[in-house]
Motif scaffolding. Sequence first.
Motif, short mmCIF file in Angstrom:
data_model
loop_
_atom_site.label_atom_id
_atom_site.label_comp_id
_atom_site.label_asym_id
_atom_site.label_seq_id
_atom_site.Cartn_x
_atom_site.Cartn_y
_atom_site.Cartn_z
N THR A 74 0.84 -1.20 0.00
CA THR A 74 0.00 0.00 0.00
C THR A 74 0.88 1.25 0.00
N ILE A 75 0.61 2.12 -0.95
CA ILE A 75 1.39 3.36 -1.09
C ILE A 75 0.47 4.55 -0.89
N PRO A 76 0.77 5.40 0.11
CA PRO A 76 -0.02 6.62 0.28
C PRO A 76 0.31 7.57 -0.86
N LEU A 77 -0.71 8.12 -1.48
CA LEU A 77 -0.52 9.04 -2.60
C LEU A 77 -1.44 10.22 -2.35
N GLY A 78 -0.89 11.26 -1.73
CA GLY A 78 -1.73 12.38 -1.33
C GLY A 78 -2.72 11.87 -0.29
N THR A 79 -4.00 12.09 -0.54
CA THR A 79 -5.01 11.65 0.43
C THR A 79 -5.49 10.23 0.16
N ARG A 80 -4.96 9.62 -0.92
CA ARG A 80 -5.41 8.28 -1.26
C ARG A 80 -4.34 7.26 -0.90
N LYS A 81 -4.78 6.04 -0.76
CA LYS A 81 -3.84 4.94 -0.55
C LYS A 81 -4.07 3.93 -1.67
N ILE A 82 -3.02 3.67 -2.41
CA ILE A 82 -3.13 2.74 -3.54
C ILE A 82 -2.56 1.38 -3.11
N SER A 83 -3.38 0.36 -3.24
CA SER A 83 -2.94 -0.99 -2.87
C SER A 83 -2.81 -1.86 -4.11
N GLN A 84 -1.84 -2.74 -4.07
CA GLN A 84 -1.69 -3.70 -5.16
C GLN A 84 -1.23 -5.04 -4.59
N LEU A 85 -1.61 -6.09 -5.27
CA LEU A 85 -1.17 -7.44 -4.89
C LEU A 85 0.33 -7.54 -5.08
N ARG A 86 1.02 -8.23 -4.17
CA ARG A 86 2.45 -8.48 -4.35
C ARG A 86 2.62 -9.79 -5.13
N ARG A 87 2.09 -9.78 -6.35
CA ARG A 87 2.04 -11.02 -7.12
C ARG A 87 3.43 -11.57 -7.43
N ALA A 88 4.36 -10.69 -7.79
CA ALA A 88 5.71 -11.18 -8.12
C ALA A 88 6.34 -11.88 -6.92
N ASP A 89 6.18 -11.27 -5.75
CA ASP A 89 6.76 -11.89 -4.55
C ASP A 89 6.07 -13.21 -4.22
N LEU A 90 4.74 -13.21 -4.26
CA LEU A 90 3.99 -14.42 -3.90
C LEU A 90 4.23 -15.53 -4.91
N ASP A 91 4.27 -15.17 -6.19
CA ASP A 91 4.50 -16.20 -7.23
C ASP A 91 5.91 -16.77 -7.13
N ALA A 92 6.86 -15.94 -6.71
CA ALA A 92 8.23 -16.44 -6.57
C ALA A 92 8.36 -17.37 -5.37
N LEU A 93 7.70 -17.01 -4.28
CA LEU A 93 7.83 -17.80 -3.05
C LEU A 93 6.95 -19.05 -3.06
N PHE A 94 5.73 -18.89 -3.56
CA PHE A 94 4.73 -19.97 -3.48
C PHE A 94 4.06 -20.16 -4.85
N PRO A 95 4.82 -20.59 -5.84
CA PRO A 95 4.27 -20.64 -7.21
C PRO A 95 2.99 -21.46 -7.31
N GLY A 96 1.93 -20.82 -7.78
CA GLY A 96 0.65 -21.51 -7.94
C GLY A 96 -0.35 -21.16 -6.86
#
Lengths: 106, 106
Positions: A74-96
């Motif tokens: 989650t990245i604060p951007l002004g008054t908003r918070k933008i969230s994104q899945l950590r897909r690269a990390d999760l796919d690398a650690l737990f593929p599938g």
Amino acid sequence: MGTIEAAPLPQPSRAEIRIEAVLAALADPVRLDIVRALAPRPDGIACGEVALTVSPSTRTHHLRTLREAGVISTIPLGTRKISQLRRADLDALFPGLLDGVLAAPH
Amino acid sequence: MGTIEAAPLPQPSRAEIRIEAVLAALADPVRLDIVRALAPRPDGIACGEVALTVSPSTRTHHLRTLREAGVISTIPLGTRKISQLRRADLDALFPGLLDGVLAAPH
């Protein structure tokens, strides 16, 4: 003047992500709804854009649980918070794992 | 006299398996150890053969949690109980999930 890059809220590094914490974070219907909403949006979305039937404080709690487990960033951007899945990390650690969870009937 | 086929202990049918219950059942280090022990043994193993550092009653509790979530199947065979991963069911419902969990560093 350079670009000001927003720093993400505190989160585990890839090496610090534990499978038990990821599974526990995902084992909740509201948090699964959040993950399903983020999955098709690799650039992330503002937390408020995820349609949920819970109160704002409950929403914040669930987002924090996912972030602290290493499932989302989650990245604060002004008054908003933008969230994104950590897909690269999760796919690398737990593929599938993430694909399997997203394929689940609901 | 025909062969007496042992029936498995009560468990959800494939259609009854819920992703939230599976994730919650897997989100525990002892239960992950059980799953890792069962993974390479498709024919199943006797519960007592899984090396765990927990009491027999705790072991029974964890096995029941896995069974009731649909992660394992347990068949009483005389005085022994043989457990096996429900890999076909889990792979059909949540393709990749189990492999991702088993790939996790531990």
